[in-house]
Write a protein that holds these residues in place. Structure first.
Motif, short mmCIF file in Angstrom:
data_model
loop_
_atom_site.label_atom_id
_atom_site.label_comp_id
_atom_site.label_asym_id
_atom_site.label_seq_id
_atom_site.Cartn_x
_atom_site.Cartn_y
_atom_site.Cartn_z
N LYS A 71 0.84 -1.20 0.00
CA LYS A 71 0.00 0.00 0.00
C LYS A 71 0.87 1.26 0.00
O LYS A 71 0.59 2.22 -0.71
N MET A 72 1.93 1.25 0.80
CA MET A 72 2.84 2.40 0.86
C MET A 72 3.53 2.61 -0.48
O MET A 72 3.69 3.75 -0.92
N LYS A 73 3.92 1.54 -1.13
CA LYS A 73 4.58 1.64 -2.43
C LYS A 73 3.64 2.30 -3.45
O LYS A 73 4.05 3.21 -4.17
N LYS A 74 2.39 1.85 -3.48
CA LYS A 74 1.40 2.43 -4.41
C LYS A 74 1.15 3.90 -4.09
O LYS A 74 1.04 4.73 -4.98
N MET A 75 1.05 4.22 -2.80
CA MET A 75 0.81 5.60 -2.40
C MET A 75 1.98 6.48 -2.81
O MET A 75 1.79 7.59 -3.32
#
Length: 97
Positions: A71-75
């Motif tokens: 999720k952090m990577k996508k954000m």
């Protein structure tokens, strides 16, 4: 309950772009309440409003977000150049009575 305002003073012409970006990125956050832009007062402001039961829940939300690496990577990918859209910012935390 507490309400958090993350306030961004944008470069001219970027407030609506930043508001749309935040709305997209924060769409699946259970704490997210609203994205607001100014109609009076200071120009070019975007305010992201979040709501939490207490300060502990606020702190825990950051920790939970950091745990989800995908999720952090996508954000981070979506938010890659968001700092180019604003000049300054601040955070206000309010206790609701």
């Amino acid at each position: 309950m507490i309400i958090v305002h993350d306030i961004f003073v944008c470069k001219p012409g970027n407030a609506s772009k930043l508001a749309k970006l935040f709305k997209e990125v924060m769409a699946d956050s259970k704490e997210f309440v609203n994205i607001m832009t100014d109609m009076t007062g200071q120009f070019n402001r975007v305010i992201m409003v979040s709501q939490f039961n207490n300060l502990t829940a606020y702190e825990n939300s950051w920790e939970e977000m950091m745990k989800d690496e995908e999720k952090m990577k996508k954000m981070k990918e979506k938010m890659a150049n968001y700092t180019d859209m604003y000049l300054t910012g601040s955070r206000e935390i309010f206790k609701v009575w």
